[in-house]
Structures are given as structure tokens and as C-alpha cells.
Design a protein around this motif. Structure first.
Motif, mmCIF file in Angstrom:
data_model
loop_
_atom_site.group_PDB
_atom_site.id
_atom_site.type_symbol
_atom_site.label_atom_id
_atom_site.label_comp_id
_atom_site.label_asym_id
_atom_site.label_seq_id
_atom_site.Cartn_x
_atom_site.Cartn_y
_atom_site.Cartn_z
ATOM 1 N N SER A 108 6.200 33.726 -46.596
ATOM 2 C CA SER A 108 4.788 33.814 -46.028
ATOM 3 C C SER A 108 3.930 32.784 -47.054
ATOM 4 C CB SER A 108 4.250 35.070 -45.950
ATOM 5 O OG SER A 108 4.230 35.751 -47.217
ATOM 6 N N VAL A 109 4.303 33.013 -48.430
ATOM 7 C CA VAL A 109 3.835 32.309 -49.215
ATOM 8 C C VAL A 109 4.040 30.383 -49.072
ATOM 9 C CG1 VAL A 109 3.752 31.104 -51.759
ATOM 10 C CG2 VAL A 109 3.761 33.577 -51.228
ATOM 11 N N VAL A 110 5.168 30.272 -48.740
ATOM 12 C CA VAL A 110 5.474 28.825 -48.348
ATOM 13 C C VAL A 110 4.732 28.550 -46.906
ATOM 14 C CG1 VAL A 110 7.437 27.154 -47.680
ATOM 15 C CG2 VAL A 110 7.977 28.968 -49.614
ATOM 16 N N GLY A 111 4.723 29.424 -46.068
ATOM 17 C CA GLY A 111 4.115 29.000 -44.757
ATOM 18 C C GLY A 111 2.710 28.994 -44.731
ATOM 19 N N PHE A 112 1.825 29.696 -45.673
ATOM 20 C CA PHE A 112 0.531 29.553 -45.684
ATOM 21 C C PHE A 112 0.249 28.386 -46.712
ATOM 22 C CE2 PHE A 112 0.218 34.308 -45.342
ATOM 23 C CZ PHE A 112 -0.366 34.189 -44.154
ATOM 24 N N ALA A 113 1.058 27.846 -47.802
ATOM 25 C CA ALA A 113 0.826 26.663 -48.472
ATOM 26 C C ALA A 113 0.969 25.549 -47.662
ATOM 27 C CB ALA A 113 1.865 26.870 -49.629
ATOM 28 N N VAL A 114 1.946 25.555 -46.758
ATOM 29 C CA VAL A 114 2.183 24.347 -45.705
ATOM 30 C C VAL A 114 0.945 24.021 -45.135
ATOM 31 C CG1 VAL A 114 3.432 23.535 -43.930
ATOM 32 C CG2 VAL A 114 4.506 24.276 -46.096
ATOM 33 N N ALA A 115 0.234 25.538 -44.292
ATOM 34 C CA ALA A 115 -0.533 25.137 -43.492
ATOM 35 C C ALA A 115 -1.826 24.966 -44.387
ATOM 36 C CB ALA A 115 -1.020 27.059 -43.019
ATOM 37 N N VAL A 119 -3.992 21.393 -43.518
ATOM 38 C CA VAL A 119 -5.676 21.372 -43.372
ATOM 39 C C VAL A 119 -6.370 20.524 -44.424
ATOM 40 C CG1 VAL A 119 -7.794 22.700 -43.291
ATOM 41 C CG2 VAL A 119 -5.799 23.819 -42.289
ATOM 42 N N LEU A 120 -5.975 20.740 -45.444
ATOM 43 C CA LEU A 120 -6.819 19.576 -46.685
ATOM 44 C C LEU A 120 -6.240 18.327 -46.355
ATOM 45 C CD1 LEU A 120 -5.967 21.593 -49.746
ATOM 46 C CD2 LEU A 120 -8.224 21.135 -48.713
ATOM 47 N N MET A 121 -5.140 17.849 -45.836
ATOM 48 C CA MET A 121 -4.788 16.362 -45.607
ATOM 49 C C MET A 121 -5.366 15.979 -44.230
ATOM 50 S SD MET A 121 -0.603 16.181 -46.456
ATOM 51 C CE MET A 121 -0.217 17.382 -45.293
ATOM 52 N N THR A 122 -5.542 17.005 -43.296
ATOM 53 C CA THR A 122 -6.200 16.542 -42.036
ATOM 54 C C THR A 122 -7.916 16.246 -42.303
ATOM 55 O OG1 THR A 122 -4.708 17.751 -40.690
ATOM 56 C CG2 THR A 122 -6.957 17.287 -39.755
ATOM 57 N N TYR A 144 -14.032 23.159 -44.033
ATOM 58 C CA TYR A 144 -14.225 23.990 -45.269
ATOM 59 C C TYR A 144 -13.893 25.422 -44.998
ATOM 60 C CZ TYR A 144 -16.686 26.672 -48.751
ATOM 61 O OH TYR A 144 -17.132 27.247 -49.851
ATOM 62 N N TRP A 145 -14.329 25.862 -43.850
ATOM 63 C CA TRP A 145 -14.136 27.297 -43.536
ATOM 64 C C TRP A 145 -12.640 27.515 -43.187
ATOM 65 C CZ3 TRP A 145 -16.816 31.098 -45.467
ATOM 66 C CH2 TRP A 145 -18.159 30.969 -45.875
ATOM 67 N N THR A 146 -12.037 26.474 -42.322
ATOM 68 C CA THR A 146 -10.640 26.485 -42.126
ATOM 69 C C THR A 146 -9.881 26.850 -43.572
ATOM 70 O OG1 THR A 146 -11.019 25.626 -39.998
ATOM 71 C CG2 THR A 146 -8.676 25.817 -41.186
ATOM 72 N N THR A 147 -10.248 25.824 -44.687
ATOM 73 C CA THR A 147 -9.626 25.736 -45.731
ATOM 74 C C THR A 147 -9.578 27.167 -46.600
ATOM 75 O OG1 THR A 147 -9.991 23.389 -46.056
ATOM 76 C CG2 THR A 147 -9.495 24.429 -47.970
ATOM 77 N N VAL A 148 -11.005 27.460 -46.504
ATOM 78 C CA VAL A 148 -11.214 28.778 -47.345
ATOM 79 C C VAL A 148 -10.361 29.981 -46.707
ATOM 80 C CG1 VAL A 148 -13.007 30.583 -47.645
ATOM 81 C CG2 VAL A 148 -13.609 28.212 -48.078
ATOM 82 N N LEU A 149 -10.143 30.225 -45.223
ATOM 83 C CA LEU A 149 -9.446 31.256 -44.864
ATOM 84 C C LEU A 149 -7.814 31.102 -45.230
ATOM 85 C CD1 LEU A 149 -9.342 33.778 -43.043
ATOM 86 C CD2 LEU A 149 -9.038 32.158 -40.977
ATOM 87 N N ALA A 150 -7.597 29.771 -45.187
ATOM 88 C CA ALA A 150 -6.150 29.467 -45.753
ATOM 89 C C ALA A 150 -5.873 29.712 -46.927
ATOM 90 C CB ALA A 150 -5.644 28.052 -45.288
ATOM 91 N N THR A 151 -6.948 29.575 -47.947
ATOM 92 C CA THR A 151 -6.664 30.029 -49.476
ATOM 93 C C THR A 151 -6.627 31.446 -49.420
ATOM 94 O OG1 THR A 151 -9.284 29.811 -50.169
ATOM 95 C CG2 THR A 151 -8.016 27.723 -50.105
ATOM 96 N N PHE A 152 -7.332 32.045 -48.828
ATOM 97 C CA PHE A 152 -7.457 33.561 -48.857
ATOM 98 C C PHE A 152 -6.044 34.201 -48.368
ATOM 99 C CE2 PHE A 152 -12.047 33.388 -49.650
ATOM 100 C CZ PHE A 152 -12.215 34.576 -50.484
ATOM 101 N N ALA A 153 -5.396 33.807 -47.204
ATOM 102 C CA ALA A 153 -4.257 34.258 -46.884
ATOM 103 C C ALA A 153 -3.184 34.004 -47.830
ATOM 104 C CB ALA A 153 -3.930 33.617 -45.482
#
Length: 266
Positions: A108-115, A119-122, A144-153
Motif C-alpha cells: 500500500s505504501v508503494v501504491g500510494f506513493a505511485v499515486a 498526481v504531482l506529475m500531472t 491541490y486537494w487530490t494531492t493532499v488526500l494522497a499524502t494523507f493516505a
């Protein structure tokens, strides 16, 4: 005025942004919300059950993000309320992946990191910047908010990985993240690390930092915690959040003479 890629240049004044300035108060409230989100999520799941708790968390997140997007400019109460719900739901999302789907924390760490990287590259490919001081359009606010949600996960999964899978425990994990979160600031000061990169690096680490200490306070003694319980810890963390956000909101009155800005559609 427009840049060579045809996009409007963002005004330099940080007050125009839909997000707060990065100050010591910002980092203090951010860490507190990460801890509160962790224990609030656990308390809701145990009290209401994971399905009902998840539904309420999602509903609260959507409602507060709608308020945030509809706001003409940054408002402390609206913004930080949304951050709290992102913290709660982000914890739920990471827990569902592990507990209900049975996905190991390493995966899950790898998966969320890739996600998060995607998001950041896009975001960068679309806008040419990842600076939070440029959140002045609906599209950038969405990124911004998509990135924030990904950082929390991601941060939730990282904290659970160190505390559980790596058997460091909550307190040791929290102390380790205290050290790790200082690295981007040191790299910025002594090695010229880009300010935006340093910000997002530290931002990701605030999640496992706050959550580890909150888990340590709330977990039972036989699990290496203080045994305070997730409900009481949630309330204990809520008090300083409310006080600090109220202080920030009061400070906004000093800028009341500025004309409000309508956020552009894209």
C-alpha cells in the motif's frame, strides 16, 4: 500577463491564494489534524462500524470540500475543517486497503506513493508549478486537494508500516519521524533544495508524525501505548486545533480591507 505556455501568471501576493501561508502555525495545526484524524477515524470505525463510519467520513469530506471550492478566497475555518475531514477519510482509505482488502502495508505504501507521484506529475505537466502559493484557479485547487488526500493516505500507510510491520512501535516511530521531518528543512538550508520539493516532502511526513504520537497516546498499554483511548485523545487534540484556527481566523480580519477575489474557472 501570460507565460510562454499560455497560462496566466499567478500574482505574487500569498493572500490571494486559496490556501494559507506556510508559517509555524500552519505546521502546528497540520500535525495536530493528522493526529486527530487518526484517532477520530479509529474511534468512529469501532463505534459505528467501518461501513457506516466510512460513509459518514466520505459525506463529511465531500460537503466540506464543496464549501472550500465555493469560497471566493482562503478562510481558516473552512480550509482547516476540510483538512480535518481529509485526515479522517485518508486514514479510513488506508485502513480499508489493509484491513478489509488484506493488502500488506509495504504494498500500500508503494501504491500510494505511485499515486501521489502521478498526481504531482500531472499537476506539473498541466500547470507548470506545484507551488501552493499559486492555488488561484479551480483546476489548481482540484490538483491541490487530490494531492493532499494522497499524502494523507500515504502517510497513514507509512506510519502503520513502521509501527506495525517493522515493529518499531508508536513512540519510536513518532521520534523517528521527528528526525526525518527535519531533513527537508536542512536540505533546503544547506544544500539548496527547491522550496516546493522541501514543502511537499515535509507535508507527507507530518501525517505519520502526528498519527504515530496520537496512536501512542490512544493505544492500550499492552500495545505499547498510554491507554488513554481514541475518543479522549481525539477531544484532547481537537481543543488546540480549534484555538489555533480561531486565532488564524481572527488574524484574517486584519486583511479585511483587501477586495475579495473570484477564483477563475481554470
Amino acid at each position: 500577463m501570460r507565460d510562454t505556455r499560455g497560462r496566466s501568471r499567478a500574482r505574487s501576493a500569498p493572500g490571494w491564494s486559496k490556501v494559507p501561508e506556510v508559517t509555524a502555525w500552519f505546521w502546528a495545526v497540520k500535525v495536530l489534524t493528522t493526529g486527530m484524524g487518526e484517532t477520530a477515524s479509529d474511534w468512529l470505525a469501532r463505534t459505528l462500524g467501518p461501513v457506516l463510519a466510512g460513509g459518514l467520513g466520505l459525506a463529511g469530506l465531500v460537503a466540506l470540500l464543496l464549501l472550500q471550492f465555493r469560497a471566493a478566497r482562503y478562510g481558516a475555518r473552512t480550509y482547516w475543517s476540510a483538512i480535518v475531514m481529509v485526515s479522517v477519510f485518508g486514514t479510513m482509505a488506508a485502513d480499508v486497503v489493509h484491513v478489509m482488502a488484506g493488502v500488506p502495508y509495504v504494498v500500500s505504501v508503494v501504491g500510494f506513493a505511485v499515486a501521489l507521484a502521478a498526481v504531482l506529475m500531472t499537476w506539473y505537466a498541466s500547470e507548470g508549478t506545484l507551488s501552493i502559493h499559486s492555488i488561484r484557479t479551480r483546476r489548481r485547487e482540484g490538483f491541490y486537494w487530490t494531492t493532499v488526500l494522497a499524502t494523507f493516505a500515504l502517510g497513514t500507510a507509512v506510519g502503520d508500516l513502521t509501527a506495525g510491520t517493522l515493529h518499531l512501535g508508536y513512540l519510536t516511530s513518532g521520534l523517528a519521524f521527528v528526525v526525518l521531518i527535519a531533513i527537508p528543512a536542512l536540505c533546503r538550508r544547506f544544500f539548496g533544495l527547491d522550496a516546493v520539493a522541501a514543502f511537499w516532502w515535509a507535508y507527507v511526513l507530518t501525517r505519520p508524525l502526528g498519527a504515530s504520537f496520537a496512536d501512542w497516546m490512544g493505544a492500550s498499554v499492552h500495545r505499547g501505548g498510554l491507554g488513554w483511548g481514541t475518543g479522549p485523545v481525539t477531544l484532547v487534540l481537537l481543543v488546540p486545533i480549534v484555538v489555533l484556527v480561531h486565532r488564524m481566523a481572527a488574524g484574517e480580519r486584519g486583511n479585511a480591507s483587501k477586495a475579495p477575489v473570484t477564483v477563475q474557472a481554470d
